[in-house]
Every structure is written in structure tokens, then in C-alpha cells.
Design an enzyme around this catalytic site. Structure first.
Site, PDB file in Angstrom:
ATOM      1  N   TYR A 126       0.825  -1.214   0.000  1.00  0.00           N
ATOM      2  CA  TYR A 126       0.000   0.000   0.000  1.00  0.00           C
ATOM      3  C   TYR A 126       0.856   1.261   0.000  1.00  0.00           C
ATOM      4  O   TYR A 126       0.417   2.310  -0.427  1.00  0.00           O
ATOM      5  CB  TYR A 126      -0.895   0.029   1.240  1.00  0.00           C
ATOM      6  CG  TYR A 126      -2.245  -0.626   1.063  1.00  0.00           C
ATOM      7  CD1 TYR A 126      -2.341  -1.964   0.699  1.00  0.00           C
ATOM      8  CD2 TYR A 126      -3.418   0.081   1.272  1.00  0.00           C
ATOM      9  CE1 TYR A 126      -3.576  -2.565   0.548  1.00  0.00           C
ATOM     10  CE2 TYR A 126      -4.655  -0.516   1.128  1.00  0.00           C
ATOM     11  CZ  TYR A 126      -4.736  -1.836   0.771  1.00  0.00           C
ATOM     12  OH  TYR A 126      -5.957  -2.423   0.621  1.00  0.00           O
ATOM     13  N   LYS A 155       2.914 -15.145   2.090  1.00  0.00           N
ATOM     14  CA  LYS A 155       3.088 -15.870   0.825  1.00  0.00           C
ATOM     15  C   LYS A 155       4.574 -16.184   0.687  1.00  0.00           C
ATOM     16  O   LYS A 155       5.246 -15.794  -0.271  1.00  0.00           O
ATOM     17  CB  LYS A 155       2.540 -15.018  -0.341  1.00  0.00           C
ATOM     18  CG  LYS A 155       2.481 -15.724  -1.684  1.00  0.00           C
ATOM     19  CD  LYS A 155       1.461 -16.856  -1.753  1.00  0.00           C
ATOM     20  CE  LYS A 155       1.558 -17.560  -3.100  1.00  0.00           C
ATOM     21  NZ  LYS A 155       0.781 -18.824  -3.156  1.00  0.00           N
ATOM     22  N   ASP A 213      -3.114 -18.131   0.195  1.00  0.00           N
ATOM     23  CA  ASP A 213      -4.123 -18.832  -0.633  1.00  0.00           C
ATOM     24  C   ASP A 213      -4.812 -19.915   0.197  1.00  0.00           C
ATOM     25  O   ASP A 213      -6.043 -20.041   0.182  1.00  0.00           O
ATOM     26  CB  ASP A 213      -3.506 -19.392  -1.931  1.00  0.00           C
ATOM     27  CG  ASP A 213      -2.214 -20.160  -1.711  1.00  0.00           C
ATOM     28  OD1 ASP A 213      -1.684 -20.172  -0.586  1.00  0.00           O
ATOM     29  OD2 ASP A 213      -1.721 -20.782  -2.684  1.00  0.00           O
ATOM     30  N   ASP A 223      -6.519  -6.862   4.012  1.00  0.00           N
ATOM     31  CA  ASP A 223      -7.653  -6.210   3.350  1.00  0.00           C
ATOM     32  C   ASP A 223      -8.563  -7.262   2.728  1.00  0.00           C
ATOM     33  O   ASP A 223      -9.783  -7.241   2.884  1.00  0.00           O
ATOM     34  CB  ASP A 223      -7.118  -5.249   2.278  1.00  0.00           C
ATOM     35  CG  ASP A 223      -8.240  -4.524   1.550  1.00  0.00           C
ATOM     36  OD1 ASP A 223      -9.161  -4.045   2.230  1.00  0.00           O
ATOM     37  OD2 ASP A 223      -8.189  -4.458   0.302  1.00  0.00           O
ATOM     38  N   ASP A 243     -12.505  -8.852   4.228  1.00  0.00           N
ATOM     39  CA  ASP A 243     -13.754  -8.831   3.447  1.00  0.00           C
ATOM     40  C   ASP A 243     -14.323 -10.248   3.356  1.00  0.00           C
ATOM     41  O   ASP A 243     -15.524 -10.468   3.505  1.00  0.00           O
ATOM     42  CB  ASP A 243     -13.520  -8.311   2.019  1.00  0.00           C
ATOM     43  CG  ASP A 243     -13.714  -6.802   1.915  1.00  0.00           C
ATOM     44  OD1 ASP A 243     -13.541  -6.115   2.938  1.00  0.00           O
ATOM     45  OD2 ASP A 243     -14.034  -6.321   0.808  1.00  0.00           O
TER      46      ASP A 243
HETATM   47  C1  IPM Z   1     -10.499  -0.936   3.932  1.00  0.00           C
HETATM   48  C2  IPM Z   1     -10.710  -0.325   2.576  1.00  0.00           C
HETATM   49  C3  IPM Z   1      -9.522   0.557   2.221  1.00  0.00           C
HETATM   50  C4  IPM Z   1      -8.288  -0.302   2.190  1.00  0.00           C
HETATM   51  C5  IPM Z   1      -9.672   1.346   0.906  1.00  0.00           C
HETATM   52  C6  IPM Z   1     -10.926   2.195   0.902  1.00  0.00           C
HETATM   53  C7  IPM Z   1      -8.469   2.182   0.617  1.00  0.00           C
HETATM   54  O1  IPM Z   1     -10.932  -1.310   1.618  1.00  0.00           O
HETATM   55  O2  IPM Z   1     -10.381  -0.175   4.906  1.00  0.00           O
HETATM   56  O3  IPM Z   1     -10.451  -2.161   4.035  1.00  0.00           O
HETATM   57  O4  IPM Z   1      -7.958  -0.922   1.157  1.00  0.00           O
HETATM   58  O5  IPM Z   1      -7.603  -0.365   3.205  1.00  0.00           O
HETATM   59 MN    MN Z   2     -11.046  -3.306   2.418  1.00  0.00          MN
END
Ligand code: IPM
Ligand code: MN
Length: 364
Positions: free
Chosen positions: A141, A192, A224, A248, A252
């Protein structure tokens, strides 16, 4: 207590869920006798529209002076042009970096009443209680160089740099071991290492540190495989620690164990202390700006409200108040109230404000 909170509604559904957080804070203030002084500032796309930059100076200054920061979401199609010189996400990343918020705590705790809302079978979800610890100010990042250029064939090419120093790995891994010591004493580190040099350094550093924590079990997983194990044996995990990009993605994925991304809170913490001698954190739901439903008043406010609870606990030391919020959310879900993202067929879907009202009513 008197505390200074900076509110960053941002874009999309951000302002809708921040409004819910604000109401919760006002009620907590009344009930427990606290004064929360809230200062609302622009970040992300709205900040670009208003000032040309995604993280205007007054926003940064307000956050630095605050005891804690609450953020809604940033981004949206309006600012998504790949050739744009400034992007909403730079506001959020810039703020994480400026405030030194290297540790992102993302708890995954499926609510018993919401197991039916998850695509996973209930038998897999029972007993799941994990904390994903995502490194937040390093890795790909922020690695430099990160550029696009024309290569020798006259073709456009682009690259990013995934880089970690030993100290960056050590400080997040240390936190993982410390937190695991207060939980079920297991750390799963995700990397990884079979392909990436930065991951091999990660794994080596975590292993070395683990010698200082003989009572904590350390498991290493390749990313993975980890994404698969998260679905096949989520109950086996306690604290999972990983780098920025993998964290990240994995958070999710794991949000679906709770039924919806809209349910998941997060805390970003660093070494800087606020006026209470606690970490000055930034708290945000893990969901994004959800442009598809923005402006309709139907977003799930739970992730934002639970993030507000995390703020009270970690940055203000108000654990009783944080528990009150968690109990109110529990009671509201137990009573069968649902927003659209977690409602099952035949169940009434409440809007953001209605859901927030129910939670406020259960806040006792
Ligand atoms: C999160 C979001 C952010 C990230 C984006 C909006 C930059 O997806 O906080 O998980 O990738 O960190
Ligand atoms: Mn995110």
C-alpha cells in the site's frame, strides 16, 4: 469525561452511518454523563470536490488534536477515473500513515441470530470468534516506487513495491502475541513465503519473536490456503496476523461469516497517545462507500456503531459504555430487527435510521 472526537463522514453511505454513530454517542453521553465534542471534517471524494485534495489540512489537524476519530467510508464512481491525479482513497491511506495507525483490529464474531444470513452452514459458524490483525501502514500500500511508465516497447506498464522491514513486522506481530495471550493463546500468521521475499522476512521475524511467547501456539499459513481454511475451519482461528494487502482481502472474506460486511467494525491503533493516555485510534466499519445503495437510507449501521463501541473501549477507556453498545446491538438483533443486507426472505428490512432507533431504544 470530556472527549474530542473528529467525525469523518466521507462518501457514499459514510454520512448515513456516521449520523447513526453520532446519535449513539449523544445517548451514551447523556446516560453516562460524558461530553463528546464532535468536529466533522471532509475526507475522500467530498474533500476533493471541496478543496482539491483528499486529506485537507484542517481535517488532518482536527484528527491530530482529537482523542479519537470516527470514519464512515471513502470513494465512489465519481472519482474513479484511472487517470485522475488524486483519489479519495489517498485521504484514508494518508491519514492512517500520518497518525501512525499501524495496527488494524478487525474482530469476526458471527452473531448467533445472524448465522442464517451467512452463506456458510451454521455448523461451521458456531463458536467462531477471531480477531484479524492487519498491518496498516506498510507493505504494498505504501511501498515506493509505485509508478506507471512507458516501457522500451512503447507500452504503458505499472508497478508497486511490496516492502516490509523487520521492525514493522515485529511491532504488529508483538501485538498479535500480546492479544493472543489474553484470548485463546493461538496466533496464525498469514503470508506468501513460498513466493515473496517480503513474506519470507515476515515469516522469519514472526518465528523469532514467537520464541519470547512460548505459551502461544504459532501457526503459519500461506494466504491462498488461509482463504480456504477460513471457510472450511473458521472455528480453529483466534488471532490472525497478516500484512496490509492480505488483511484487506481476508477481512472482506471473513465478514461473510457474520452475514454481511455491514456488520463488521474495526479499530486502527498506533503508538501515539491521546489526552487520556490511550491510543488515539481511528475507528471505521470495514465496508466501503457502497455507491449502489448510497443516499437511500438503507445501509446497515451496525459496523459503524460497533466501531464506536471499540472507540469507547480502546481510546477512551470506557469499557462499560462499550459493553452497553454491544448489548444494545445484540438485543436489537435478538428481537429480530434487520437491515436489508441481513434480512432473510420474508423478514422486514429496516432503514438505517429505523435500525439505529431500535438500537438506541435498547441502549440502557
Ligand atoms: C479498507 C478499505 C480501504 C483499504 C480502501 C478504501 C483504501 O478497503 O479499509 O479495508 O484498502 O484499506
Ligand atoms: Mn477493504
Amino acid at each position: 469525561m470530556k472527549a474530542k472526537i473528529t467525525l469523518l463522514p466521507g462518501d457514499g453511505i459514510g454520512p448515513e452511518v456516521i449520523a447513526a454513530a453520532q446519535k449513539i454517542l449523544e445517548k451514551i453521553g447523556e446516560q453516562f454523563g460524558h461530553e463528546f465534542k464532535m468536529d466533522s471534517q471532509h475526507i475522500g471524494g467530498i474533500a476533493i470536490d471541496e478543496t482539491g485534495g483528499a486529506l485537507p489540512n484542517p481535517t488532518l489537524e482536527s484528527c491530530k488534536k482529537a482523542d479519537a476519530v470516527l470514519l464512515g467510508a471513502v470513494g465512489g464512481p465519481k472519482w474513479d477515473d484511472p487517470n485522475a491525479s488524486v483519489r479519495p482513497e489517498q485521504g484514508l491511506l494518508g491519514l492512517r500513515k500520518e497518525l501512525g495507525l499501524f495496527a488494524n483490529l478487525r474482530p469476526v464474531q458471527p452473531h448467533p441470530e445472524l448465522m442464517g444470513a451467512s452463506p456458510l452452514k451454521e455448523s461451521y459458524l458456531e463458536g467462531v470468534d477471531m480477531l484479524i490483525l492487519r498491518e496498516l501502514t506498510g507493505g504494498i500500500y505504501f511501498g515506493q516506487p509505485s509508478e506507471k511508465r512507458i516501457n522500451e516497447n512503447g507500452e504503458e506498464e505499472a508497478f508497486d513495491t511490496m516492502i516490509y522491514s523487520e521492525s514493522e513486522v515485529r511491532r504488529i506481530a508483538k501485538l498479535a502475541f500480546e492479544i493472543a495471550g489474553e484470548r485463546s493463546k493461538k496466533v496464525t500468521s498469514v503470508d506468501k513465503a513460498n513466493v515473496l521475499e517480503s513474506s519470507r522476512l515476515w515469516r522469519k521475524t514472526v518465528a523469532k519473536l514467537s520464541e519470547e511467547y512460548p505459551e502461544i501456539e504459532l501457526e503459519n499459513l500461506l494466504v491462498d490456503a488461509a482463504t480456504m481454511h477460513l471457510l472450511s475451519r473458521p472455528r480453529d482461528f483466534d488471532v490472525m496476523v497478516t500484512m496490509n494487502l492480505f488483511g484487506d482481502i481476508i477481512t472482506d472474506e471473513s465478514s461473510m461469516l457474520t452475514g454481511s460486511m455491514g456488520n463488521m467494525p474495526s479499530a486502527a491503533l498506533g503508538e501515539d497517545l491521546n489526552s487520556f493516555g490511550k491510543p488515539r485510534g481511528m475507528y471505521e466499519p470495514i465496508h466501503g462507500s457502497a455507491p449502489d445503495i448510497a443516499g437511500q437510507g438503507i445501509a446497515n449501521p451496525i459496523g459503524m456503531i460497533l466501531s464506536t463501541g471499540m472507540m469507547l473501549r480502546h481510546s477512551l477507556g470506557l469499557s462499560e459504555e462499550a459493553e452497553a453498545i454491544e448489548k444494545a446491538v445484540d438485543a436489537t438483533l435478538n428481537a429480530g430487527h434487520r437491515t436489508g443486507d441481513i434480512a432473510r426472505e420474508g423478514e422486514v428490512a429496516l432503514g438505517t435510521d429505523e435500525m439505529c432507533e431500535k438500537i438506541l431504544m435498547n441502549l440502557v
